[in-house]
Motif scaffolding. Sequence first.
Motif, PDB file in Angstrom:
ATOM      1  N   LYS A 156       0.835  -1.201   0.000  1.00  0.00           N
ATOM      2  CA  LYS A 156       0.000   0.000   0.000  1.00  0.00           C
ATOM      3  C   LYS A 156       0.872   1.255   0.000  1.00  0.00           C
ATOM      4  O   LYS A 156       1.918   1.294   0.648  1.00  0.00           O
ATOM      5  CB  LYS A 156      -0.908   0.030   1.230  1.00  0.00           C
ATOM      6  CG  LYS A 156      -2.024  -1.001   1.198  1.00  0.00           C
ATOM      7  CD  LYS A 156      -2.888  -0.885   2.461  1.00  0.00           C
ATOM      8  CE  LYS A 156      -4.036  -1.891   2.444  1.00  0.00           C
ATOM      9  NZ  LYS A 156      -4.811  -1.844   3.700  1.00  0.00           N
ATOM     10  N   ASP A 202       0.619   5.461   0.505  1.00  0.00           N
ATOM     11  CA  ASP A 202      -0.111   6.697   0.787  1.00  0.00           C
ATOM     12  C   ASP A 202       0.481   7.806  -0.075  1.00  0.00           C
ATOM     13  O   ASP A 202       1.674   8.088  -0.001  1.00  0.00           O
ATOM     14  CB  ASP A 202       0.042   7.042   2.276  1.00  0.00           C
ATOM     15  CG  ASP A 202      -0.479   8.431   2.601  1.00  0.00           C
ATOM     16  OD1 ASP A 202      -1.253   8.988   1.785  1.00  0.00           O
ATOM     17  OD2 ASP A 202      -0.112   8.953   3.671  1.00  0.00           O
ATOM     18  N   HIS A 203      -0.348   8.428  -0.902  1.00  0.00           N
ATOM     19  CA  HIS A 203       0.197   9.437  -1.825  1.00  0.00           C
ATOM     20  C   HIS A 203       0.365  10.810  -1.176  1.00  0.00           C
ATOM     21  O   HIS A 203       0.794  11.762  -1.834  1.00  0.00           O
ATOM     22  CB  HIS A 203      -0.657   9.511  -3.087  1.00  0.00           C
ATOM     23  CG  HIS A 203      -0.692   8.207  -3.821  1.00  0.00           C
ATOM     24  ND1 HIS A 203       0.455   7.580  -4.245  1.00  0.00           N
ATOM     25  CD2 HIS A 203      -1.710   7.388  -4.165  1.00  0.00           C
ATOM     26  CE1 HIS A 203       0.139   6.432  -4.840  1.00  0.00           C
ATOM     27  NE2 HIS A 203      -1.168   6.286  -4.794  1.00  0.00           N
ATOM     28  N   ALA A 214      -7.080  11.889  -8.482  1.00  0.00           N
ATOM     29  CA  ALA A 214      -6.442  10.799  -7.740  1.00  0.00           C
ATOM     30  C   ALA A 214      -5.240  10.249  -8.505  1.00  0.00           C
ATOM     31  O   ALA A 214      -4.185   9.981  -7.926  1.00  0.00           O
ATOM     32  CB  ALA A 214      -7.461   9.689  -7.463  1.00  0.00           C
ATOM     33  N   ARG A 215      -5.401  10.107  -9.805  1.00  0.00           N
ATOM     34  CA  ARG A 215      -4.287   9.621 -10.625  1.00  0.00           C
ATOM     35  C   ARG A 215      -3.117  10.611 -10.564  1.00  0.00           C
ATOM     36  O   ARG A 215      -1.963  10.187 -10.465  1.00  0.00           O
ATOM     37  CB  ARG A 215      -4.770   9.428 -12.067  1.00  0.00           C
ATOM     38  CG  ARG A 215      -3.714   9.299 -13.135  1.00  0.00           C
ATOM     39  CD  ARG A 215      -3.026   7.949 -13.177  1.00  0.00           C
ATOM     40  NE  ARG A 215      -2.116   7.878 -14.313  1.00  0.00           N
ATOM     41  CZ  ARG A 215      -1.026   7.126 -14.376  1.00  0.00           C
ATOM     42  NH1 ARG A 215      -0.712   6.315 -13.384  1.00  0.00           N
ATOM     43  NH2 ARG A 215      -0.252   7.135 -15.424  1.00  0.00           N
ATOM     44  N   SER A 270      -1.338  10.266  -7.392  1.00  0.00           N
ATOM     45  CA  SER A 270      -0.619   8.990  -7.273  1.00  0.00           C
ATOM     46  C   SER A 270       0.777   9.054  -7.886  1.00  0.00           C
ATOM     47  O   SER A 270       1.573   8.126  -7.705  1.00  0.00           O
ATOM     48  CB  SER A 270      -1.422   7.853  -7.925  1.00  0.00           C
ATOM     49  OG  SER A 270      -1.274   7.871  -9.338  1.00  0.00           O
ATOM     50  N   LEU A 285       4.257   6.624  -7.480  1.00  0.00           N
ATOM     51  CA  LEU A 285       4.147   5.795  -8.688  1.00  0.00           C
ATOM     52  C   LEU A 285       4.629   6.560  -9.926  1.00  0.00           C
ATOM     53  O   LEU A 285       4.031   6.465 -11.017  1.00  0.00           O
ATOM     54  CB  LEU A 285       2.688   5.362  -8.893  1.00  0.00           C
ATOM     55  CG  LEU A 285       2.160   4.275  -7.950  1.00  0.00           C
ATOM     56  CD1 LEU A 285       0.636   4.245  -7.976  1.00  0.00           C
ATOM     57  CD2 LEU A 285       2.713   2.895  -8.343  1.00  0.00           C
ATOM     58  N   ALA A 327      -5.413  10.460  -1.703  1.00  0.00           N
ATOM     59  CA  ALA A 327      -5.493   9.151  -2.369  1.00  0.00           C
ATOM     60  C   ALA A 327      -4.441   8.180  -1.840  1.00  0.00           C
ATOM     61  O   ALA A 327      -3.383   8.592  -1.364  1.00  0.00           O
ATOM     62  CB  ALA A 327      -5.325   9.327  -3.880  1.00  0.00           C
ATOM     63  N   TRP A 328      -4.778   6.922  -1.915  1.00  0.00           N
ATOM     64  CA  TRP A 328      -3.787   5.872  -1.673  1.00  0.00           C
ATOM     65  C   TRP A 328      -3.973   4.770  -2.701  1.00  0.00           C
ATOM     66  O   TRP A 328      -5.016   4.656  -3.332  1.00  0.00           O
ATOM     67  CB  TRP A 328      -3.870   5.328  -0.242  1.00  0.00           C
ATOM     68  CG  TRP A 328      -5.158   4.680   0.186  1.00  0.00           C
ATOM     69  CD1 TRP A 328      -6.270   5.283   0.679  1.00  0.00           C
ATOM     70  CD2 TRP A 328      -5.462   3.272   0.168  1.00  0.00           C
ATOM     71  NE1 TRP A 328      -7.245   4.371   0.975  1.00  0.00           N
ATOM     72  CE2 TRP A 328      -6.787   3.121   0.677  1.00  0.00           C
ATOM     73  CE3 TRP A 328      -4.748   2.126  -0.210  1.00  0.00           C
ATOM     74  CZ2 TRP A 328      -7.409   1.878   0.807  1.00  0.00           C
ATOM     75  CZ3 TRP A 328      -5.370   0.881  -0.080  1.00  0.00           C
ATOM     76  CH2 TRP A 328      -6.682   0.773   0.425  1.00  0.00           C
ATOM     77  N   SER A 329      -2.904   3.980  -2.887  1.00  0.00           N
ATOM     78  CA  SER A 329      -2.949   2.883  -3.851  1.00  0.00           C
ATOM     79  C   SER A 329      -2.556   1.582  -3.187  1.00  0.00           C
ATOM     80  O   SER A 329      -1.808   1.573  -2.212  1.00  0.00           O
ATOM     81  CB  SER A 329      -1.973   3.135  -5.014  1.00  0.00           C
ATOM     82  OG  SER A 329      -2.391   4.221  -5.802  1.00  0.00           O
ATOM     83  N   LEU A 371      -6.799   2.212  -6.715  1.00  0.00           N
ATOM     84  CA  LEU A 371      -6.587   3.619  -6.391  1.00  0.00           C
ATOM     85  C   LEU A 371      -7.827   4.084  -5.628  1.00  0.00           C
ATOM     86  O   LEU A 371      -8.930   4.123  -6.174  1.00  0.00           O
ATOM     87  CB  LEU A 371      -6.407   4.416  -7.689  1.00  0.00           C
ATOM     88  CG  LEU A 371      -6.300   5.929  -7.592  1.00  0.00           C
ATOM     89  CD1 LEU A 371      -5.112   6.351  -6.734  1.00  0.00           C
ATOM     90  CD2 LEU A 371      -6.162   6.529  -9.002  1.00  0.00           C
ATOM     91  N   THR A 395       7.153   7.284  -1.556  1.00  0.00           N
ATOM     92  CA  THR A 395       6.691   8.660  -1.695  1.00  0.00           C
ATOM     93  C   THR A 395       7.842   9.624  -1.441  1.00  0.00           C
ATOM     94  O   THR A 395       8.607   9.439  -0.496  1.00  0.00           O
ATOM     95  CB  THR A 395       5.561   8.930  -0.679  1.00  0.00           C
ATOM     96  OG1 THR A 395       4.615   7.878  -0.781  1.00  0.00           O
ATOM     97  CG2 THR A 395       4.907  10.254  -0.958  1.00  0.00           C
TER      98      THR A 395
END
Lengths: 346, 346, 346
Positions: free
Chosen positions: A200, A202-203, A253-254, A257, A261, A287-289, A308, B3
């Motif tokens: 996971k 966290d962004h 959100a993208r 991210s 990412l 957002a988180w992924s 996402l 991150t």
Amino acid sequence: MKTATGNFFEDFRLGQKLTHATPRTLTTGDAALYTALYGARFALQSADSFAKQLGLPRSPLDDLLVFHTVFGKTVPDISLNAVANLGYAEGKFLKPVYPGATLNAVSEVIGLKENSNKQTGVVYVRTEGFDETGDKVLSYVRWVMVRKRDVNAVVAESSVPKLANAVSPDAFVSGMDFSKFDTAACGSAHLWDDYAASEKIDHVDGMTVEEAEHMMATRLYQNTARVHFNQYTEGKGRFGKRLIYGGHVISIARALSFNGLANAVKIAAINGGRHVNPLFAGDTVFAWSQVLEKAEMAGNCGALRLRLVATKNLPCADFPDKDSEGQYPDNVILDFDYWAVLPRRI
Amino acid sequence: MKTATGNFFEDFRLGQKLTHATPRTLTTGDAALYTALYGARFALQSADSFAKQLGLPRSPLDDLLVFHTVFGKTVPDISLNAVANLGYAEGKFLKPVYPGATLNAVSEVIGLKENSNKQTGVVYVRTEGFDETGDKVLSYVRWVMVRKRDVNAVVAESSVPKLANAVSPDAFVSGMDFSKFDTAACGSAHLWDDYAASEKIDHVDGMTVEEAEHMMATRLYQNTARVHFNQYTEGKGRFGKRLIYGGHVISIARALSFNGLANAVKIAAINGGRHVNPLFAGDTVFAWSQVLEKAEMAGNCGALRLRLVATKNLPCADFPDKDSEGQYPDNVILDFDYWAVLPRRI
Amino acid sequence: MKTATGNFFEDFRLGQKLTHATPRTLTTGDAALYTALYGARFALQSADSFAKQLGLPRSPLDDLLVFHTVFGKTVPDISLNAVANLGYAEGKFLKPVYPGATLNAVSEVIGLKENSNKQTGVVYVRTEGFDETGDKVLSYVRWVMVRKRDVNAVVAESSVPKLANAVSPDAFVSGMDFSKFDTAACGSAHLWDDYAASEKIDHVDGMTVEEAEHMMATRLYQNTARVHFNQYTEGKGRFGKRLIYGGHVISIARALSFNGLANAVKIAAINGGRHVNPLFAGDTVFAWSQVLEKAEMAGNCGALRLRLVATKNLPCADFPDKDSEGQYPDNVILDFDYWAVLPRRI
């Protein structure tokens, strides 16, 4: 009656094909607005020089800009009388779209199911986007709850399509050569190999949304859903305010991210997605992924299947999520499942 | 940890080179947004026909759009953990940048000085922006106060660079032939010769700033400084609201300065600049200029060294300024020192 | 005094020609912003492929974007000291304008009439917009009430021009071949033949306006009228808030009129127009149209003379209108009279 009133549930027939209006030429102007609206920093869409290193002629347009544009065309025919946009599946990005391309869209009704209250029904459509050469650039399924015009209207027999749980990575054609992938240009050293299934991320960052922004975005996509634009009417409605287009949430959100990412420069497929709570202007999106699955691809590419999750007014250090019964907290607004392409260590 | 957390003061070393992420292709789309955000009307950047008259192939992008783009790239590496952006110096615009150019940025740490409280230190960097051919288009120094991760961390020895008080006009290469400079197209008959050293100009007009505007601008520059975007966090912070990117203020003030300096079509250099008070959405920006120095240039060009002072919610008829002890009133937000190029009477 | 103060009523002379400043190259970036600001969906301006089917090389820029750009140039010379923009007439779109064209504007004073209070007078100008080849792309008349600098100033003798009630359709040159007009691409099956003189159409949808949007639009047009931008000053003024540029209202109403007039892809002429009440941020715009007149054109084209009425915070199902004495209700903001071109049944 010259004004479009859209289709109601009883107007749809299984197998019906709808050719949607207003082809749209996307340009570098649209790409600049997309950057201004979301602040995306993925190098592939940001720099022609980076795209050329991967063997493309120039930066393609953001995959989600393509998605929103094609989606926007379907609204007057599919969802003008919608109560809710229920989900996406089987989304495939089939050809890079460059500035100058003209997109149009066609949908086929692949499922219909009246709700027991007879007031509404669920319409399943497979929408395909084409460029001016006739090539298919995008295909996806969405289902949406649509009002009936007449509660007593006779409707088509129920038929619910079987949809893939996820798009198979076998179908991905990246068309890019990742052997010269410049991770420094992307701002991260983390390759496909460095992500573990179930990991996971966290962004961290948050983005507050303004009315002017989501309306400009939604008009850019020529999406005419009325709930996004008309405070006079919405002020008297369910929420008392304008509802933000769900695709705007996906794009925010993208973009968030990126922080975690940065090398996931390309969306290969959309496996699914649900807008589980509404977003309004003034809210701050986090957002988180989570890595759901990993797949090797040809060349130096690898694909990550990512979940996402976006929240409003709730930082994601604790990865806010649905509970064991599948219920989402009020602050979770998006649960989106997609495949992204990253460089793989040789 | 995938991150980015940015560098803290103790992470910097004298002579360290940082190659910043995300090259960026600027287009006419970015130029259009720049016009929409600031309303700049300088003819050189507004009309290809005007640029051609001066011997250029087409309108170059606004110098400040280039500056903000290069600056934006440095934020994740230099100032993600900054308390304050303290100043600029030795800014040189070395090559016109046209739509289609791809910019990237590299910084070198040229000075470090820990503060006596051991909580923070000042980092001096010289940042250089390059286009896709490898040509240097911009160079400038900025210094910024950066937090320490660990108060007890051992830091590099203090070293404060000597910086020029102003860029020498000998270095300017305009690359333009001003013999066909069309003052009517610019909207002013005032040539370089008509401005006197120490002359002050009130730019009269005011521009109110909205949240959507400064966020769109700052995202356009791919500037990720968190204080500009996140009302959830900033609402709990020092000011209770989002802080506007200082470069947004510079661009507003420069656009306002058109009214009084319409023929000053090109920024040649940035001698210095300080953001002396914060700006917030809802505030109205005003500006005044003072001619500090004059320099003849080759051809029909002349350079004016200008001080551009911006205020908030305070018209500039009385030229609000710092006091004799160098203290600025609360309503003064920017004190910017630059060289501009104008046509000279033959 | 280096700052522009604009012309006052006594500065104008009959027959005077004013060459306006700042030529402007319009690009696909401007077109994208225009889409984002208004959500226009007319296929001709949306898709190069559609324009090519009609024999054009690509999508032309929206007619109103051309109008606003030319109009914007005139503001510093004509209406910086205006009290009110009173009307338009004899507007003709003479040549399609494509991305890359550079526009400039010239006005001639064709009428002057001092008001009896000696404080103000009405100035009539015919403004012509040219592209970089010198071709005239637009011509229109507007009249505006302008302040006197000095109440006692001697002014020119009164002269009020005779203006056509409507532009004659004989003058229209569409330059397009409508034989391959794709109504499905436009989203409507209603051809010119299907509209009846005096028919009224409620465009149904509403669009709420934000400060950031109208300011971005008005800056995009390089329109410098101060009342649109400066909350500090306007907050103390007549309305207590920023006034929205009248052209922004026209563009919103035209975009709303798509729903009911989707095949009216081209504005041929502006017969007249009045901004009968002010619009402010937060208001929601609605619109209705009435067919005033019909005219056949060569090829498969037909022209509809349309009255486009816009309201604020008032849906148009009942077609809100002026009363028998010509007085408009407070919620009606625009009464605009123009010719549009549609495909005609063969």
